[in-house]
Design an enzyme around this catalytic site. Structure first.
Site, PDB file in Angstrom:
ATOM      1  N   CYS A 106      -8.253  64.449  47.118  1.00 27.91           N
ATOM      2  CA  CYS A 106      -9.410  64.876  46.407  1.00 27.91           C
ATOM      3  C   CYS A 106      -9.048  65.937  45.629  1.00 27.91           C
ATOM      4  O   CYS A 106      -8.567  67.105  46.226  1.00 27.91           O
ATOM      5  CB  CYS A 106     -10.733  65.308  47.330  1.00 27.91           C
ATOM      6  SG  CYS A 106     -12.126  66.141  46.665  1.00 27.91           S
TER       7      CYS A 106
ATOM      8  N   ASP B 270     -14.182  65.374  35.924  1.00 27.91           N
ATOM      9  CA  ASP B 270     -14.084  65.453  37.315  1.00 27.91           C
ATOM     10  C   ASP B 270     -15.849  65.404  37.566  1.00 27.91           C
ATOM     11  O   ASP B 270     -16.601  65.789  37.032  1.00 27.91           O
ATOM     12  CB  ASP B 270     -13.436  66.650  38.268  1.00 27.91           C
ATOM     13  CG  ASP B 270     -13.660  66.714  39.578  1.00 27.91           C
ATOM     14  OD1 ASP B 270     -13.554  65.782  40.291  1.00 27.91           O
ATOM     15  OD2 ASP B 270     -14.027  67.781  40.153  1.00 27.91           O
ATOM     16  N   SER B 271     -16.176  65.369  39.090  1.00 22.93           N
ATOM     17  CA  SER B 271     -17.714  65.571  39.394  1.00 22.93           C
ATOM     18  C   SER B 271     -17.894  67.065  39.374  1.00 22.93           C
ATOM     19  O   SER B 271     -19.141  67.308  39.208  1.00 22.93           O
ATOM     20  CB  SER B 271     -17.982  64.998  40.966  1.00 22.93           C
ATOM     21  OG  SER B 271     -16.938  65.909  41.609  1.00 22.93           O
TER      22      SER B 271
ATOM     23  N   HIS C 238     -10.741  68.585  44.772  1.00 27.87           N
ATOM     24  CA  HIS C 238     -11.138  69.921  45.343  1.00 27.87           C
ATOM     25  C   HIS C 238     -10.319  70.578  46.604  1.00 27.87           C
ATOM     26  O   HIS C 238     -10.441  71.698  46.884  1.00 27.87           O
ATOM     27  CB  HIS C 238     -12.587  69.477  45.965  1.00 27.87           C
ATOM     28  CG  HIS C 238     -13.565  69.803  45.055  1.00 27.87           C
ATOM     29  ND1 HIS C 238     -13.858  68.755  44.035  1.00 27.87           N
ATOM     30  CD2 HIS C 238     -14.647  70.661  44.598  1.00 27.87           C
ATOM     31  CE1 HIS C 238     -14.808  68.930  43.239  1.00 27.87           C
ATOM     32  NE2 HIS C 238     -15.352  70.049  43.515  1.00 27.87           N
TER      33      HIS C 238
ATOM     34  N   CYS D 237     -10.835  63.026  39.257  1.00 28.68           N
ATOM     35  CA  CYS D 237     -11.545  62.899  40.136  1.00 28.68           C
ATOM     36  C   CYS D 237     -10.889  61.595  40.973  1.00 28.68           C
ATOM     37  O   CYS D 237     -10.923  60.396  40.482  1.00 28.68           O
ATOM     38  CB  CYS D 237     -13.148  62.664  39.810  1.00 28.68           C
ATOM     39  SG  CYS D 237     -14.074  62.240  41.100  1.00 28.68           S
TER      40      CYS D 237
ATOM     41  N   GLU E  98     -16.515  74.392  46.614  1.00 26.30           N
ATOM     42  CA  GLU E  98     -17.286  74.777  45.468  1.00 26.30           C
ATOM     43  C   GLU E  98     -18.245  76.113  45.712  1.00 26.30           C
ATOM     44  O   GLU E  98     -18.448  76.764  44.982  1.00 26.30           O
ATOM     45  CB  GLU E  98     -18.452  73.718  45.389  1.00 26.30           C
ATOM     46  CG  GLU E  98     -17.846  72.469  44.741  1.00 26.30           C
ATOM     47  CD  GLU E  98     -17.843  72.354  43.229  1.00 26.30           C
ATOM     48  OE1 GLU E  98     -18.852  73.269  42.855  1.00 26.30           O
ATOM     49  OE2 GLU E  98     -17.205  71.898  42.638  1.00 26.30           O
TER      50      GLU E  98
HETATM   51  N1  DGL Z   1     -13.467  66.247  43.285  1.00 28.11           N
HETATM   52  C1  DGL Z   1     -13.634  64.740  43.619  1.00 28.11           C
HETATM   53  C2  DGL Z   1     -12.387  63.935  44.083  1.00 28.11           C
HETATM   54  O1  DGL Z   1     -11.422  64.216  43.679  1.00 28.11           O
HETATM   55  C3  DGL Z   1     -14.718  64.695  44.547  1.00 28.11           C
HETATM   56  C4  DGL Z   1     -15.779  65.716  44.963  1.00 28.11           C
HETATM   57  C5  DGL Z   1     -17.148  65.075  44.925  1.00 28.11           C
HETATM   58  O2  DGL Z   1     -17.389  64.701  46.006  1.00 28.11           O
HETATM   59  O3  DGL Z   1     -17.613  65.102  44.058  1.00 28.11           O
HETATM   60  O4  DGL Z   1     -12.830  62.789  44.737  1.00 28.11           O
END
Ligand code: DGL
Length: 279
Positions: free
Chosen positions: A196, A13-14, A198, A76, A156
């Site tokens: 997402c 993931d990012s 997150h 991600c 985050e």
């Molecule tokens: N967790 C990432 C996603 O599922 C995005 C977070 C980011 O913007 O890096 O899209």
């Protein structure tokens, strides 16, 4: 058992958001070893161009593929939406699973009025991958995409409950659900996809501005199920009673990854389990 079955599953993931998918994977397949990469040095992906996200996604994949993984999970949504084809082309021998299609499947399985709102990063919404995946499954579905990039920073930062995330959630979602805002569509979605990885952490804050009749889904459990099905199909599930191990890689700041990762995973990640890598 095929020796390859003992190889780890790779995930990236990012940042730490993909740990919400790792958590579901661990529950579904506790015997599997996993290598998780969080590209924290270059987070967020969600505001970047398709070209940049594709380059980052292929680089993350390269780091995992060189560690002999048996399957790759793109944990991600932004990278799944933009880089999946390039990753599959770069590594044709590695099975690659993204999170967008499983997320769309989770939403289509529960919607009754076939009206689905998708909350995701700006890039995921702009690319339309969720909308396409939903229409592929239910051609008559209505979809509404809502970019909510600020949720990534809140997650985050660990600001996942209380006044601030609730106010941000209201700002994003009042136009979808609150008739007093004046701009609500006549057909209110009955399903909200957290598109997402997150966002599941913010589900309680999102719930405060969402009618109780709306079902909130994410892709974690359906992705874990998809991984299980694919490994079973390939004869590569790892059997046994032992607990699988997880190794963590990050591209920046090991202590921060340990701290925020622990919150996302819900179980402690110690600094000595994390390796700093340069992509
Ligand atoms: N967790 C990432 C996603 O599922 C995005 C977070 C980011 O913007 O890096 O899209």
């Amino acid at each position: 058992m095929d020796t390859k079955a003992t190889y780890p599953i790779g995930m990236f993931d990012s940042g730490v958001g993909g740990l919400t998918v790792l958590k579901a994977l661990r529950q579904r397949m506790p015997c599997e070893d996993v290598i998780y990469l969080g590209d924290t040095a270059r987070l967020p992906y969600g505001t970047k161009s398709p070209q940049t996200v594709t380059r980052y996604g292929v680089q993350c994949s390269a780091e995992l593929v060189k560690r002999d993984i048996k399957l790759l999970v793109v944990a991600c949504n932004t990278a799944s939406a933009m880089a999946l084809t390039a990753i599959r082309e770069a590594y044709p021998d590695v099975p690659v699973i993204g999170v967008v299609e499983p997320g769309a499947r989770a939403a289509c399985a529960v919607t009754k009025n076939q009206t689905i709102a998708v909350l995701a990063t700006e890039s995921t919404i702009a690319g339309g991958a969720y909308q396409r995946a939903i229409h592929h499954l239910v051609p008559t579905a209505r979809t509404m995409g809502h970019p909510c990039s600020l949720f990534v920073a809140l997650a985050e930062e660990g600001w996942i409950d209380g006044a601030v995330p609730e106010a941000v959630a209201a700002r994003y979602l009042d136009p979808v659900f609150n008739p007093a805002s004046g701009s609500v569509d006549p057909v209110i979605p009955d399903t909200l996809v957290l598109g997402c990885t997150h966002f599941p952490l913010l589900a309680p804050a999102i719930r405060t501005v969402t009618p109780p009749s709306v079902t909130i889904v994410d892709s974690a459990a359906t992705t874990a199920e998809t991984v299980f099905d694919e490994l079973t199909r390939l004869g590569l599930t790892r059997s046994g009673t032992g607990c699988g191990k997880t190794a963590y890689l990050t591209t920046d700041d090991v202590p921060r990854f340990a701290r925020t990762g622990t919150r996302f995973l819900g179980t402690p990640i110690t600094e000595n389990e994390i390796e700093l890598v340069d992509l």
